[in-house]
Design a protein around this motif. Structure first.
Motif, short mmCIF file in Angstrom:
data_model
loop_
_atom_site.label_atom_id
_atom_site.label_comp_id
_atom_site.label_asym_id
_atom_site.label_seq_id
_atom_site.Cartn_x
_atom_site.Cartn_y
_atom_site.Cartn_z
N TYR A 113 36.65 31.19 32.16
CA TYR A 113 37.59 30.19 31.64
C TYR A 113 38.57 30.22 32.92
CZ TYR A 113 41.11 27.00 29.59
OH TYR A 113 41.83 26.07 29.30
N GLY A 114 38.28 29.06 33.79
CA GLY A 114 39.04 28.73 35.01
C GLY A 114 38.76 29.64 36.11
N GLY A 115 37.95 30.63 36.12
CA GLY A 115 37.52 31.64 37.18
C GLY A 115 38.81 32.53 37.36
N ARG A 116 39.60 32.64 36.36
CA ARG A 116 40.74 33.32 36.54
C ARG A 116 40.93 34.82 36.55
NH1 ARG A 116 45.44 30.25 34.15
NH2 ARG A 116 44.55 28.10 33.61
N ILE A 117 41.56 35.32 37.54
CA ILE A 117 41.76 36.88 37.82
C ILE A 117 42.87 36.96 36.70
CG2 ILE A 117 42.73 38.54 39.09
CD1 ILE A 117 41.47 37.20 41.73
N THR A 118 42.66 37.95 35.61
CA THR A 118 43.46 38.07 34.51
C THR A 118 44.19 39.43 34.68
OG1 THR A 118 41.61 39.14 33.13
CG2 THR A 118 42.19 36.77 32.92
N SER A 119 43.72 40.19 35.77
CA SER A 119 44.39 41.49 35.98
C SER A 119 43.86 42.05 37.39
CB SER A 119 43.88 42.54 34.89
OG SER A 119 44.35 43.84 35.25
N LEU A 120 44.59 42.94 38.12
CA LEU A 120 44.03 43.35 39.23
C LEU A 120 44.94 44.52 39.45
CD1 LEU A 120 43.66 41.62 42.74
CD2 LEU A 120 44.26 43.88 42.60
N LYS A 121 44.12 45.75 39.22
CA LYS A 121 44.80 47.20 39.41
C LYS A 121 44.54 47.71 40.72
CE LYS A 121 44.48 47.66 34.37
NZ LYS A 121 43.90 48.64 33.31
N THR A 122 45.72 48.38 41.16
CA THR A 122 45.53 49.12 42.52
C THR A 122 46.61 50.22 42.23
OG1 THR A 122 45.49 48.78 44.94
CG2 THR A 122 47.20 47.47 43.89
N VAL A 123 46.45 51.37 43.14
CA VAL A 123 47.18 52.43 43.02
C VAL A 123 48.36 52.01 44.02
CG1 VAL A 123 45.07 53.88 42.58
CG2 VAL A 123 45.86 53.50 44.91
N VAL A 183 40.66 50.26 42.91
CA VAL A 183 40.98 48.76 42.74
C VAL A 183 39.92 48.21 41.62
CG1 VAL A 183 40.95 46.26 43.58
CG2 VAL A 183 41.67 48.11 45.15
N GLU A 184 40.75 47.66 40.62
CA GLU A 184 39.99 46.98 39.64
C GLU A 184 40.41 45.47 39.28
OE1 GLU A 184 39.11 49.48 35.84
OE2 GLU A 184 40.48 48.05 34.78
N VAL A 185 39.40 44.78 39.29
CA VAL A 185 39.75 43.45 39.23
C VAL A 185 39.04 42.74 37.95
CG1 VAL A 185 39.81 40.85 40.37
CG2 VAL A 185 39.83 43.21 41.59
N GLU A 186 39.74 42.05 37.11
CA GLU A 186 39.15 41.43 35.79
C GLU A 186 39.18 39.75 36.15
OE1 GLU A 186 41.25 42.76 32.21
OE2 GLU A 186 40.82 44.88 32.61
N ILE A 187 38.10 39.20 36.01
CA ILE A 187 37.87 37.79 35.97
C ILE A 187 37.26 36.98 34.80
CG2 ILE A 187 36.72 36.20 37.52
CD1 ILE A 187 36.74 38.29 39.81
#
Length: 394
Positions: A77-87, A70-74
């Motif tokens: 700006y806005g505390g936004r989750i811009t990407s969330l990778k999972t298998v 799992v890889e989460v990009e935050i």
């Protein structure tokens, strides 16, 4: 009896000591580094610049990743989750949340992709409410109503980074101070949101807030998910389960009618897992009003507090997501207003129903609905809400 040590053995021991001293020096030198990525740490964090806003504010991006895929990009700006990778069930790592490639797109009008929403998630009728015999007027940004905090809600501000820690968990703590009467809300509200990526492939979102004047608070996270990893595909092939016996019916402006309706025998019954496609195009009046699902479910067992409230499964990819929260409601939204005008990072556009949201929260328009659980926060108390998104494969 003493054991004799040869001169060669002493040399070897001395060499090992020198290597150890050198290693300690290197560790001291790296202490100031934000990220320490080693094989014994299951969660790591990296930091990159994400650009500068039109108001010349610097925005950073933090990438939280664990060993489980799992890889989460935050971004700040806005505390936004811009990407969330999972298998998926074949081991392919793919992004499963809708978002943009750059800051410029996030600053343009958009449907709250990945954003922290506040002060008040969802709608407030006519942009007004009465608190302690005082009427407050909010910005109207959704017809005659106020939506998701107004013209410049928490999704459009740059959050301050309070803490970053990696190790057995990856922790990113953000803060924002909303001044008294900002967007019409009373009281200076100090808000902390802590994202925690755990080794078990779960992402915790902890909201905390205090105020210096009686106010209202309803915070949530507005990420759009598509567990297929392919945003050109509709989410109607996802199976959804929501543990709720009732939902909140709304009028033509998606404002609550004031009553709580049973899901029994309606398209809103997700107590047993079913495909979104099964009832989303039904002639049910509430489905027609929302253009699909855009309603708040009244979650069972609120007295329990933090509990499992929903599950989503995508059979083709094998990806599954469980939602846990201590909130009394969840807004299930099926991307009905996505219209193909926003660009997807993978090429193409985000079309209708290319993503779904499960926004844990209090009910819409609560300040104007005396029978709904209160959203009032007074000085000396702390608003606290926790939601977890847990990912797995089948």
């Amino acid at each position: 009896m003493l054991k004799l040590v040869s001169r060669n053995s002493i040399s070897i021991v001395f060499l090992v000591i020198l290597i150890g001293i050198s290693s300690c020096k290197n560790n001291k030198a790296n202490k100031s580094t934000l990220v320490t990525q080693t094989n014994i740490q299951p969660v790591s964090i990296t930091k990159n610049s994400y650009g500068t806003t039109t108001n010349s504010e610097n925005v950073d991006k933090f990438i939280l990743s664990n060993k489980g895929g799992v890889e989460v990009e935050i971004i700040t700006y806005g505390g936004r989750i811009t990407s969330l990778k999972t298998v998926d069930n074949k081991g392919n790592l793919e992004n499963v949340v809708l978002g943009f490639e750059d800051l410029e797109q996030y600053e343009k009008p958009n449907p709250y992709f990945g954003a922290l929403v506040g002060r008040y998630g969802n709608r407030i009728a006519n942009g007004k409410f009465i608190l302690n015999n005082t009427e407050y007027t909010l910005a109207k940004n959704n017809g005659e109503n106020s939506l998701h905090g107004g013209l410049k809600g928490f999704d459009k501000v740059v959050w301050k980074v309070e803490d970053v820690k990696d190790g057995d968990k990856g922790v990113l703590k953000l803060s924002y101070v909303s001044k008294d009467m900002e967007e019409g809300f009373p009281g200076s509200l100090t808000t902390f949101v802590t994202y925690t990526l755990n080794a078990d492939n779960s992402l915790d979102v902890l909201y905390e807030a205090t105020t210096d004047k009686t106010t209202i608070v309803n915070l949530t996270q507005h990420t759009y998910f598509n567990l297929s990893g392919n945003f050109s595909e509709s989410i109607v092939d996802h199976e959804v389960e929501i543990y709720a016996d009732k939902f909140v019916p709304v009028d033509d402006d998606l404002i609550p009618l004031g009553n709580l309706a049973s899901v029994d025998g309606t398209p809103f019954d997700f107590r047993t897992s079913k495909l979104v496609s099964r009832d989303i195009n039904s002639k049910n009046e509430q489905i027609v009003i929302g253009g699909g699902y855009d309603h708040c479910w009244v979650l069972n067992n609120p007295e329990v507090g933090y509990r499992s409230v929903a599950k989503v499964y995508h059979s083709k990819s094998g990806r599954a997501m469980e939602v846990l929260t201590n909130e009394p409601g969840v807004q299930f939204y099926t991307g009905n207003f996505l219209d193909g005008t926003l660009p997807s990072p993978n090429g193409g556009t985000f079309d209708k129903r290319s993503g779904f949201c499960l926004e844990t929260q209090h009910y819409p328009d609560t300040p104007n609905q005396p029978n709904f659980p209160t959203v009032t926060l007074v000085p000396g108390e702390t608003y606290s809400s926790k939601t977890t998104f847990k990912f797995s494969t089948k």
